[in-house]
Scaffold this motif. Sequence first.
Motif, short mmCIF file in Angstrom:
data_model
loop_
_atom_site.label_atom_id
_atom_site.label_comp_id
_atom_site.label_asym_id
_atom_site.label_seq_id
_atom_site.Cartn_x
_atom_site.Cartn_y
_atom_site.Cartn_z
N GLY D 40 36.30 49.51 54.60
CA GLY D 40 35.38 49.18 53.48
C GLY D 40 34.64 47.60 53.96
N VAL D 41 34.64 46.75 53.02
CA VAL D 41 34.17 45.67 53.03
C VAL D 41 35.03 44.67 52.68
N ALA D 42 34.45 43.31 52.92
CA ALA D 42 35.33 42.11 52.36
C ALA D 42 35.58 41.89 50.92
N TYR D 43 34.69 42.24 50.26
CA TYR D 43 34.43 42.02 48.75
C TYR D 43 33.13 42.70 48.18
N ILE D 44 33.40 43.29 47.09
CA ILE D 44 32.06 43.90 46.42
C ILE D 44 31.11 43.30 45.59
N GLU D 45 29.75 43.15 46.05
CA GLU D 45 28.61 42.42 45.29
C GLU D 45 27.74 43.51 44.80
N VAL D 71 48.23 53.38 38.07
CA VAL D 71 47.54 52.75 39.22
C VAL D 71 46.63 51.66 38.59
N ILE D 72 46.25 50.61 39.20
CA ILE D 72 45.47 49.45 38.88
C ILE D 72 44.55 49.46 40.02
N VAL D 73 43.28 49.70 39.48
CA VAL D 73 42.10 49.33 40.71
C VAL D 73 41.67 48.00 40.48
N ALA D 74 41.96 47.18 41.46
CA ALA D 74 42.13 45.72 41.61
C ALA D 74 40.75 45.08 41.99
N ALA D 75 39.66 45.58 41.55
CA ALA D 75 38.19 44.82 42.06
C ALA D 75 37.51 44.86 40.73
N PHE D 76 36.81 43.74 40.30
CA PHE D 76 36.01 43.70 39.07
C PHE D 76 35.12 44.67 39.29
N GLY D 77 34.48 45.43 38.48
CA GLY D 77 33.60 46.35 38.59
C GLY D 77 33.98 47.80 38.61
N ASP D 78 35.64 47.75 38.88
CA ASP D 78 36.33 49.05 38.71
C ASP D 78 35.93 50.12 39.58
N PRO D 79 35.62 49.96 41.04
CA PRO D 79 35.11 51.06 41.80
C PRO D 79 36.14 52.33 41.83
N GLY D 80 35.42 53.26 41.57
CA GLY D 80 36.35 54.55 41.61
C GLY D 80 37.17 54.96 40.17
N ILE D 149 35.87 33.76 50.88
CA ILE D 149 36.14 34.36 49.48
C ILE D 149 37.42 34.10 49.08
N GLY D 150 38.45 33.71 49.97
CA GLY D 150 39.75 33.47 49.67
C GLY D 150 40.01 31.85 49.08
N ARG D 151 38.90 31.14 49.28
CA ARG D 151 38.94 29.98 48.70
C ARG D 151 38.09 29.40 47.65
N VAL D 152 37.49 30.50 47.13
CA VAL D 152 36.23 30.19 45.86
C VAL D 152 36.75 29.41 44.87
N GLN D 153 38.00 29.55 44.51
CA GLN D 153 38.60 28.78 43.56
C GLN D 153 38.62 27.42 43.48
N GLN D 154 39.08 26.98 44.78
CA GLN D 154 39.30 25.46 44.93
C GLN D 154 37.83 25.11 45.35
N ASP D 155 37.02 25.80 46.09
CA ASP D 155 35.72 25.18 46.33
C ASP D 155 34.73 25.14 45.25
N GLN D 156 35.09 25.96 44.29
CA GLN D 156 33.97 26.27 43.22
C GLN D 156 34.54 26.04 41.79
N PRO D 182 38.79 37.79 43.35
CA PRO D 182 38.93 36.38 44.10
C PRO D 182 39.00 35.25 43.32
N LEU D 183 38.88 35.24 41.87
CA LEU D 183 39.02 34.47 40.76
C LEU D 183 40.63 34.73 40.09
N ALA D 184 41.26 35.47 40.82
CA ALA D 184 42.32 35.75 40.13
C ALA D 184 43.54 34.49 40.02
N GLY D 185 43.88 34.22 38.85
CA GLY D 185 44.62 32.87 38.64
C GLY D 185 43.98 31.79 38.02
N LEU D 186 42.49 32.09 38.20
CA LEU D 186 41.74 30.93 37.61
C LEU D 186 41.76 30.70 36.25
#
Lengths: 254, 254, 254, 254, 254, 254
Positions: D40-45, D71-80, D149-156, D182-186
């Motif tokens: 797949g890809v790094a993150y889903i847009e 089961v938890i599908v852990a991407a926002f947008g709930d693919p699948g 993608i892994g630092r979006v919370q700190q950066d933004q 990627p915003l998990a925890g924010l």
Amino acid sequence: MKLLVINPNISHDVTRLIEDEARRSARPGSILTMATAPFGVAYIETRAEAQIGGYAAMQIAAEQHDQHDAVIVAAFGDPGLPALREMLPIPVAGMTESALVCACQQGSRFSVIAISQRIQSWYRETIASYGFSERLASIRALDDPLAHIGRVQQDQGDRLVTLAERAVQDDGADVLILAGAPLAGLARSVSHRLPVPALDGVTCAMHQAQAMVDLAPHTPRGGSYSPPPAKDCQGLGEALSALVGRQPLAAQRA
Amino acid sequence: MKLLVINPNISHDVTRLIEDEARRSARPGSILTMATAPFGVAYIETRAEAQIGGYAAMQIAAEQHDQHDAVIVAAFGDPGLPALREMLPIPVAGMTESALVCACQQGSRFSVIAISQRIQSWYRETIASYGFSERLASIRALDDPLAHIGRVQQDQGDRLVTLAERAVQDDGADVLILAGAPLAGLARSVSHRLPVPALDGVTCAMHQAQAMVDLAPHTPRGGSYSPPPAKDCQGLGEALSALVGRQPLAAQRA
Amino acid sequence: MKLLVINPNISHDVTRLIEDEARRSARPGSILTMATAPFGVAYIETRAEAQIGGYAAMQIAAEQHDQHDAVIVAAFGDPGLPALREMLPIPVAGMTESALVCACQQGSRFSVIAISQRIQSWYRETIASYGFSERLASIRALDDPLAHIGRVQQDQGDRLVTLAERAVQDDGADVLILAGAPLAGLARSVSHRLPVPALDGVTCAMHQAQAMVDLAPHTPRGGSYSPPPAKDCQGLGEALSALVGRQPLAAQRA
Amino acid sequence: MKLLVINPNISHDVTRLIEDEARRSARPGSILTMATAPFGVAYIETRAEAQIGGYAAMQIAAEQHDQHDAVIVAAFGDPGLPALREMLPIPVAGMTESALVCACQQGSRFSVIAISQRIQSWYRETIASYGFSERLASIRALDDPLAHIGRVQQDQGDRLVTLAERAVQDDGADVLILAGAPLAGLARSVSHRLPVPALDGVTCAMHQAQAMVDLAPHTPRGGSYSPPPAKDCQGLGEALSALVGRQPLAAQRA
Amino acid sequence: MKLLVINPNISHDVTRLIEDEARRSARPGSILTMATAPFGVAYIETRAEAQIGGYAAMQIAAEQHDQHDAVIVAAFGDPGLPALREMLPIPVAGMTESALVCACQQGSRFSVIAISQRIQSWYRETIASYGFSERLASIRALDDPLAHIGRVQQDQGDRLVTLAERAVQDDGADVLILAGAPLAGLARSVSHRLPVPALDGVTCAMHQAQAMVDLAPHTPRGGSYSPPPAKDCQGLGEALSALVGRQPLAAQRA
Amino acid sequence: MKLLVINPNISHDVTRLIEDEARRSARPGSILTMATAPFGVAYIETRAEAQIGGYAAMQIAAEQHDQHDAVIVAAFGDPGLPALREMLPIPVAGMTESALVCACQQGSRFSVIAISQRIQSWYRETIASYGFSERLASIRALDDPLAHIGRVQQDQGDRLVTLAERAVQDDGADVLILAGAPLAGLARSVSHRLPVPALDGVTCAMHQAQAMVDLAPHTPRGGSYSPPPAKDCQGLGEALSALVGRQPLAAQRA
């Protein structure tokens, strides 16, 4: 106040039905002018016939609205109503719209009882165009072709009552609208047989038109119901041209 | 195949614009007949003008559809489209409807770029009547009155492009519809400047009309688009009477 | 023009049905490439199967779209259609979407006739995702499990016609969509028995795909159907990676 | 209870973010299994990336759901998500759906704060597919491409808070959903700075998944979420084939 | 955690039913306080009764919420839920809302099985007010007046199961909601007889309330669920006055 | 005819404002009875306050409706309106509902001008509950807290006019509703300054209430607005008990 009641169809029989019922709702001092379309069809069941009737209503309204305080478009489905409302400086009521707003004030959902299967689509689309679809419980209609449009109440009264009862029982209607100018008066004559309030488009339009005259809204200078911007026109007749256009430059110069 | 293209307005300038653009989308062997409304207004901005243009389109269609394979109603807002579709035995396409179905196949949401502020309400209501409101990102329109309806592209081209860019950037449009017959050809001439596909109602209507002829749907015997039940009529002219009515009994007997 | 027709399922029988029907709608000079999914299920009835078929369609499209002018996703429900439309530089048509836009141009409301009870939810949700729910009169479906997916027309033709008639009579459909690639050709063979126009998804998709090639939309630089922003990916195969991603940094460096 | 948490993307960094946040919401005795997509890809847009991620989630779920309670599908947008829910005998939660149902219980309207402009369309369509559009006040998103993608919370982080404040002030949001794995925890770290409750998809999915295990719904025998009817399949791998298909007849005979 | 469960009606029998079922869903350490309305009606079937019950629930909540972590409004239709959610500093769950959000996570469409014909309109309007109408497959209800509200499960259990089966078979329900506090426990006792998951409002509200306590949302300072702006009030009792008003100036001065 | 006008709030100042404006719309022979809530808050901005005001309106209506021909609920947002309509044998009008139906007859879309930011959510939800959201162009509201509810017109008149102008110019309103009983009379005093018709809820309610008395609907025996089925009740006071309940068996026996 003076009310211009337009039957957008050519059937003088139906105009008389409308007039008889309308007079019962005229307040003391309210005077009715009845008008019947000089061209068109006997009654409106389809989008095509509504397009014709709407144009006929525009012609009548342009010619006769002067010296009236409000106009009523007296065919269910309100052919031409938005057009008249845009171009006239006085309030305009329609049988469908008036019945809907009266129904909304007496219950959550209403059903429409109609005179033919074919007419349902046009009614459904009219109701949707007003944004009232959520409150429409059902449309129920007579199955058989009408023998005579001026005698549908006598010929089919019991079947219309049966349809109305099923709308309450099976479809969850809180209010019934007995639709179509040919049914003018039926709501009054059968209401005691029905479990919920039954409305007549002519009566509702009379009450709403008179209420709008009381409200006395001014003619808008803005918004999408201000008078159409003047533009070149031709072939519309003098009265309508004066409301929606100006003569083409060539004609103006001539 | 032979296509009857109806300008429901009286502006021959605009008919020429429509024809120029339509010819570019005619397949080899497709032949166009152009028709301009004999009565009505210069262009349609309001519900009132659409009511007139729709009736004019009915008259033209009734008189000229014979020996054609499809009809195109060539004004954005599709005046009279449902009426024509009911009464004619051949497919009927409209500029708005065609542009919407093409837009839906190229993106999720579309914006409409329009030539006047006033015209927006009529467009919005037309789009809603087709059930496409969910996919409408926005309508954006020129602010100033048009100096000349036949030169709006030359006079206002850059401003229209700016409106289109904002629709993509701010409103989330995936597709642009440059609306109104007076803009025929603009989508083609400015598409290289726009970030998303830009559609022209005339072009879309040509493609959809030809596709419908290919599909060759038969005239319905049932449903709400079967021919209107014959009924008494008067004053509609011979051609239209033949499609939507029968002469009143009195006239028939005479 | 060259059209790539993708059956997102593994059933070569159904691919042949699709091809037979598609060829009838190919214009002179239109050339078809047929492709059958290398992995997946026999036909799609559920959301789970559509998720698989959509991914299979992506793989085929990535590998084979080159040197084609348009792509057709040839399963009702259009698995993967939005994904393909985003990632490919050419137009993409789907059987459901094409049938819907053709139906909308022939009437106000349509019904879908389907091959199994289970399939209805997926169809209903697909139609809703396009924003066309208001125009859906009903979905009616065969009750019994299919004995053989390639022979459903022969085995169940009369029952499908009966369902279609009820959709017109009881549900108010103006147009019928005989849905599912396994029904390719049925609309043509039974249309004379039906009261309203009956559409075939394959035929509609052929006409709409060819119309979109005629329209020649450019690939968007903006909006939500511009190519997906490049990002790290792995395990997608060379062709798909080239369209939706870039190799992960590690892989790139290697 | 044992929960299988599936990151439908290939980014192990993001899986770790998800895990850190998920652990905070695990009740005593709840055990997490983390899984990262093998392809797949790094993150889903985009819709295309969601189609891929959904298929990857199906593969993981088929292989690993055994011996888990949900089961938890852990991407926002709930693919699948709908696909997994159909095919698995245990409850399935999605980050978006869970956040929406938690938001609905804390206010009338919610806004979604997202990490990129492009991602908005996919989110909007996901929310619409659940029928929650009426309650969506707005989606607001960062303008600039993400550096990592892994630092979006700190950066933004500060810019995300500003977007959130505007959603409350200008868009009428009663609740905020800080969207995207990627915003998990924010939400937890900035909630004291925000005027209304802020939700985190991972946290909501944990609570809803555990609540669904408590509810212990049985696997349906009817309705559209009963297991897909067995049918021929190929190339899906052993685990997925066992859930959605049967081997083709030829393979079965071999 | 401590949960305040409010029966907005005067029927202690029903409060006992609610308590019995609620206890089964209390986690270890969760403590229930049961409250029964001191004024009102036996059970709520109408908008009028809901208006009364909602005010009773406000009174109870104002007086007793202190030292609790969440409140449950334990009548289907959630009388007073938005009011309580605005004025209390702790989470509030409702039977209907909780059942709906649980149902949405187990299927696409749900049906509600209800104890009387009359009650349907109130339920339908409650569901619409949450924006969930698209996912409502149907409401089906018992025909006959209830002999005793506390024995409806014993008296009518089989008929309720039959209604539920028809909702799945004929209306396309993926999930069933057995509605009304008097049916508390029925979902559990008959779920093995039903083809799809059956939900109980009490159970769902217990799980959602406990999940919301886990989420620990802070009391909003903004948005439309922040505490009502203090204003003059009278006659509300001390507890309610403290939450929604301040004493009138005259009273304050006195 | 005799009209009972209920202010569901405790503010006698506002009752006087309502009375002054209502008298201007009373027809000759129409007699008003004014009533002010004996308990509640000064004015309603929130769902919580509306829940209280609705119950207060029920109490007043139960006690005083006798010997009246219609009731008016005189707070924008119509607290208790559906409840009163169910339980009373006479027509009931509400300020919001009446203003909406008058607005719908004067244009396509309307905007509401309101006295506080907070009040918007309650208004928006009221309008949605009537199914009129499609026709709502916008709600615009004053930003600052009100110094004195009885002087808002004098203090904020110019700002309210500015909001109204922006609603027409920027939001596309065809009609303005100046909302809230504290604005009673403002529409009349500023209408000459506004480009489109401006409506006052009190005036509209007077006209609609009188029109409904003219219509003389009978009390329904069926549908969801027939009187609530009698059931045990307690603590409601004699008048309300007589309308919605019967005394509990114990009480009856005593």
